[in-house]
Motif scaffolding. Sequence first.
Motif, PDB file in Angstrom:
ATOM      1  N   MET A   1      -9.555   9.596  -7.827  1.00  0.00           N
ATOM      2  CA  MET A   1      -9.633   7.916  -7.265  1.00  0.00           C
ATOM      3  C   MET A   1      -8.409   7.530  -7.061  1.00  0.00           C
ATOM      4  SD  MET A   1     -12.734   5.188  -7.412  1.00  0.00           S
ATOM      5  CE  MET A   1     -12.522   5.586  -9.581  1.00  0.00           C
ATOM      6  N   ILE A   2      -8.147   6.726  -5.858  1.00  0.00           N
ATOM      7  CA  ILE A   2      -6.713   5.989  -5.844  1.00  0.00           C
ATOM      8  C   ILE A   2      -6.781   4.845  -6.516  1.00  0.00           C
ATOM      9  CG2 ILE A   2      -6.437   6.999  -3.431  1.00  0.00           C
ATOM     10  CD1 ILE A   2      -6.759   5.006  -1.611  1.00  0.00           C
ATOM     11  N   SER A   3      -5.835   4.312  -6.847  1.00  0.00           N
ATOM     12  CA  SER A   3      -5.710   2.649  -6.960  1.00  0.00           C
ATOM     13  C   SER A   3      -6.024   1.565  -5.846  1.00  0.00           C
ATOM     14  CB  SER A   3      -4.392   2.941  -8.062  1.00  0.00           C
ATOM     15  OG  SER A   3      -3.810   2.142  -6.944  1.00  0.00           O
ATOM     16  N   GLN A   4      -6.595   0.400  -6.533  1.00  0.00           N
ATOM     17  CA  GLN A   4      -6.354  -0.654  -5.679  1.00  0.00           C
ATOM     18  C   GLN A   4      -4.772  -1.149  -4.742  1.00  0.00           C
ATOM     19  OE1 GLN A   4      -9.168  -1.880  -4.937  1.00  0.00           O
ATOM     20  NE2 GLN A   4      -8.099  -3.241  -2.817  1.00  0.00           N
ATOM     21  N   LYS A   5      -3.652  -0.761  -6.057  1.00  0.00           N
ATOM     22  CA  LYS A   5      -2.697  -1.159  -5.720  1.00  0.00           C
ATOM     23  C   LYS A   5      -2.656  -0.171  -4.025  1.00  0.00           C
ATOM     24  CE  LYS A   5       2.403  -1.311  -7.058  1.00  0.00           C
ATOM     25  NZ  LYS A   5       3.508  -1.034  -7.623  1.00  0.00           N
ATOM     26  N   ALA A   6      -2.952   0.903  -3.907  1.00  0.00           N
ATOM     27  CA  ALA A   6      -2.277   2.147  -3.215  1.00  0.00           C
ATOM     28  C   ALA A   6      -3.617   1.880  -2.055  1.00  0.00           C
ATOM     29  CB  ALA A   6      -2.781   3.654  -3.617  1.00  0.00           C
ATOM     30  N   LYS A   7      -4.411   1.233  -2.028  1.00  0.00           N
ATOM     31  CA  LYS A   7      -4.858   1.023  -1.086  1.00  0.00           C
ATOM     32  C   LYS A   7      -4.236  -0.166  -0.507  1.00  0.00           C
ATOM     33  CE  LYS A   7      -9.106   0.469  -1.680  1.00  0.00           C
ATOM     34  NZ  LYS A   7     -11.071   0.165  -2.009  1.00  0.00           N
ATOM     35  N   TYR A   8      -3.888  -1.126  -0.762  1.00  0.00           N
ATOM     36  CA  TYR A   8      -3.466  -2.444  -0.865  1.00  0.00           C
ATOM     37  C   TYR A   8      -2.048  -2.179  -0.001  1.00  0.00           C
ATOM     38  CZ  TYR A   8      -6.156  -5.943  -3.506  1.00  0.00           C
ATOM     39  OH  TYR A   8      -7.484  -6.287  -3.603  1.00  0.00           O
ATOM     40  N   ALA A   9      -1.418  -1.102  -0.716  1.00  0.00           N
ATOM     41  CA  ALA A   9      -0.247  -0.687   0.017  1.00  0.00           C
ATOM     42  C   ALA A   9      -0.488  -0.038   1.713  1.00  0.00           C
ATOM     43  CB  ALA A   9       0.675   0.174  -0.777  1.00  0.00           C
ATOM     44  N   LEU A  10      -0.989   0.875   1.051  1.00  0.00           N
ATOM     45  CA  LEU A  10      -1.776   1.620   2.688  1.00  0.00           C
ATOM     46  C   LEU A  10      -2.310   0.221   3.746  1.00  0.00           C
ATOM     47  CD1 LEU A  10      -3.275   4.823   1.673  1.00  0.00           C
ATOM     48  CD2 LEU A  10      -1.717   4.449   2.390  1.00  0.00           C
ATOM     49  N   ARG A  11      -2.954  -0.905   3.968  1.00  0.00           N
ATOM     50  CA  ARG A  11      -3.709  -1.466   4.639  1.00  0.00           C
ATOM     51  C   ARG A  11      -2.031  -1.982   5.093  1.00  0.00           C
ATOM     52  NH1 ARG A  11      -8.695  -4.164   1.018  1.00  0.00           N
ATOM     53  NH2 ARG A  11      -7.925  -5.244   1.900  1.00  0.00           N
ATOM     54  N   ALA A  12      -0.928  -2.703   3.718  1.00  0.00           N
ATOM     55  CA  ALA A  12      -0.035  -3.957   4.090  1.00  0.00           C
ATOM     56  C   ALA A  12       0.524  -2.695   5.326  1.00  0.00           C
ATOM     57  CB  ALA A  12       0.775  -4.172   3.107  1.00  0.00           C
ATOM     58  N   LEU A  13       0.947  -1.523   5.498  1.00  0.00           N
ATOM     59  CA  LEU A  13       1.825  -0.849   6.190  1.00  0.00           C
ATOM     60  C   LEU A  13       1.059  -0.704   7.152  1.00  0.00           C
ATOM     61  CD1 LEU A  13       2.924   2.556   4.028  1.00  0.00           C
ATOM     62  CD2 LEU A  13       3.805   0.646   4.858  1.00  0.00           C
ATOM     63  N   VAL A  14      -0.793  -0.406   7.681  1.00  0.00           N
ATOM     64  CA  VAL A  14      -0.820  -0.489   9.230  1.00  0.00           C
ATOM     65  C   VAL A  14      -1.045  -1.515   9.043  1.00  0.00           C
ATOM     66  CG1 VAL A  14      -3.468  -0.616  10.241  1.00  0.00           C
ATOM     67  CG2 VAL A  14      -2.723   1.307   7.631  1.00  0.00           C
ATOM     68  N   VAL A  15      -1.234  -3.053   8.793  1.00  0.00           N
ATOM     69  CA  VAL A  15      -0.750  -4.603   9.991  1.00  0.00           C
ATOM     70  C   VAL A  15       0.971  -4.478  10.569  1.00  0.00           C
ATOM     71  CG1 VAL A  15      -0.691  -6.604   9.134  1.00  0.00           C
ATOM     72  CG2 VAL A  15      -2.997  -5.224   8.318  1.00  0.00           C
ATOM     73  N   LEU A  16       1.693  -4.013   9.017  1.00  0.00           N
ATOM     74  CA  LEU A  16       3.369  -3.983   9.611  1.00  0.00           C
ATOM     75  C   LEU A  16       3.110  -2.856  10.657  1.00  0.00           C
ATOM     76  CD1 LEU A  16       5.404  -4.292   6.409  1.00  0.00           C
ATOM     77  CD2 LEU A  16       4.869  -5.808   8.256  1.00  0.00           C
ATOM     78  N   ALA A  17       1.803  -2.007  10.506  1.00  0.00           N
ATOM     79  CA  ALA A  17       2.441  -1.103  12.383  1.00  0.00           C
ATOM     80  C   ALA A  17       2.018  -1.511  13.567  1.00  0.00           C
ATOM     81  CB  ALA A  17       2.181   0.094  11.494  1.00  0.00           C
ATOM     82  N   ARG A  18       0.796  -1.911  13.221  1.00  0.00           N
ATOM     83  CA  ARG A  18       0.519  -2.551  13.995  1.00  0.00           C
ATOM     84  C   ARG A  18       1.375  -4.033  15.188  1.00  0.00           C
ATOM     85  NH1 ARG A  18      -4.337  -4.917  12.232  1.00  0.00           N
ATOM     86  NH2 ARG A  18      -5.519  -3.258  11.231  1.00  0.00           N
ATOM     87  N   ALA A  19       2.001  -4.663  14.069  1.00  0.00           N
ATOM     88  CA  ALA A  19       2.920  -5.651  14.565  1.00  0.00           C
ATOM     89  C   ALA A  19       3.916  -4.583  15.669  1.00  0.00           C
ATOM     90  CB  ALA A  19       3.494  -6.669  13.647  1.00  0.00           C
ATOM     91  N   ASP A  20       4.707  -6.678  16.230  1.00  0.00           N
ATOM     92  CA  ASP A  20       5.670  -6.079  17.082  1.00  0.00           C
ATOM     93  C   ASP A  20       6.837  -5.343  15.604  1.00  0.00           C
ATOM     94  OD1 ASP A  20       7.886  -5.927  18.324  1.00  0.00           O
ATOM     95  OD2 ASP A  20       7.691  -8.151  19.882  1.00  0.00           O
ATOM     96  N   SER A  21       6.954  -4.385  16.318  1.00  0.00           N
ATOM     97  CA  SER A  21       8.448  -3.959  15.434  1.00  0.00           C
ATOM     98  C   SER A  21       9.792  -4.150  14.980  1.00  0.00           C
ATOM     99  CB  SER A  21       8.571  -2.038  16.338  1.00  0.00           C
ATOM    100  OG  SER A  21       9.937  -2.118  17.758  1.00  0.00           O
ATOM    101  N   GLU A  22       9.855  -5.870  16.808  1.00  0.00           N
ATOM    102  CA  GLU A  22      10.476  -6.269  16.257  1.00  0.00           C
ATOM    103  C   GLU A  22      10.865  -7.431  15.411  1.00  0.00           C
ATOM    104  OE1 GLU A  22      13.946  -5.934  17.174  1.00  0.00           O
ATOM    105  OE2 GLU A  22      13.622  -3.809  17.957  1.00  0.00           O
ATOM    106  N   LYS A  23       9.477  -7.990  15.485  1.00  0.00           N
ATOM    107  CA  LYS A  23       8.784  -9.248  14.932  1.00  0.00           C
ATOM    108  C   LYS A  23       8.233  -8.884  13.269  1.00  0.00           C
ATOM    109  CE  LYS A  23       5.098 -12.685  15.221  1.00  0.00           C
ATOM    110  NZ  LYS A  23       3.422 -13.487  15.029  1.00  0.00           N
ATOM    111  N   ALA A  24       9.277  -9.413  12.374  1.00  0.00           N
ATOM    112  CA  ALA A  24       8.490  -9.352  11.212  1.00  0.00           C
ATOM    113  C   ALA A  24       7.261 -10.176  10.498  1.00  0.00           C
ATOM    114  CB  ALA A  24      10.517 -10.035  10.159  1.00  0.00           C
ATOM    115  N   LEU A  25       6.325 -10.093   9.360  1.00  0.00           N
ATOM    116  CA  LEU A  25       5.300 -10.351   9.028  1.00  0.00           C
ATOM    117  C   LEU A  25       5.833 -11.326   8.075  1.00  0.00           C
ATOM    118  CD1 LEU A  25       2.611  -8.671  10.283  1.00  0.00           C
ATOM    119  CD2 LEU A  25       3.386 -10.073  11.620  1.00  0.00           C
ATOM    120  N   PHE A  26       4.990 -12.096   7.609  1.00  0.00           N
ATOM    121  CA  PHE A  26       5.103 -12.774   6.294  1.00  0.00           C
ATOM    122  C   PHE A  26       4.335 -12.012   5.889  1.00  0.00           C
ATOM    123  CE2 PHE A  26       6.923 -16.942   8.579  1.00  0.00           C
ATOM    124  CZ  PHE A  26       7.901 -16.513   8.981  1.00  0.00           C
TER     125      PHE A  26
END
Length: 149
Positions: A1-26
Amino acid sequence: MISQKAKYALRALVVLARADSEKALFISDIAEEQNIPKKFLEQILLDLKREGIVMSRRGKMGGYLLLKGADDITFGEILRLIDGPIASLPCLSKIAYRRCEDCSDEDTCEIRHVFNEVANVTRGVLDKTTIADCLIYGEKGKIPAILDM
């Protein structure tokens, strides 16, 4: 079973990947969108930054961006970074091998042989599945071909 921290990391990376590659997200925007505690996400993003996966910008246009391409970030890489070894037995770990204390012979250990098969299949999927694959899944509503077994 993966940790909650790993799930959060993966979810955050998906959000960053969906975003415009030039626009930083807060951090606050990512945390709110994914329902991740902000302080916890800060630590996760710092870990990912130290490993060269994301980068941060300061100032009004500041925030986080992917440093590596979404197609170059695998689930296996992130899970190992956040949670450590993927193998279910220490004698099968690629990054933290150690002999099982109660094992007299790894070559004839039946339990090791079964879990070696499990580990190989698991690693195969995790090391081939990228953050970019998640974007395809989200857009088309189907499992990426790598996971379609």
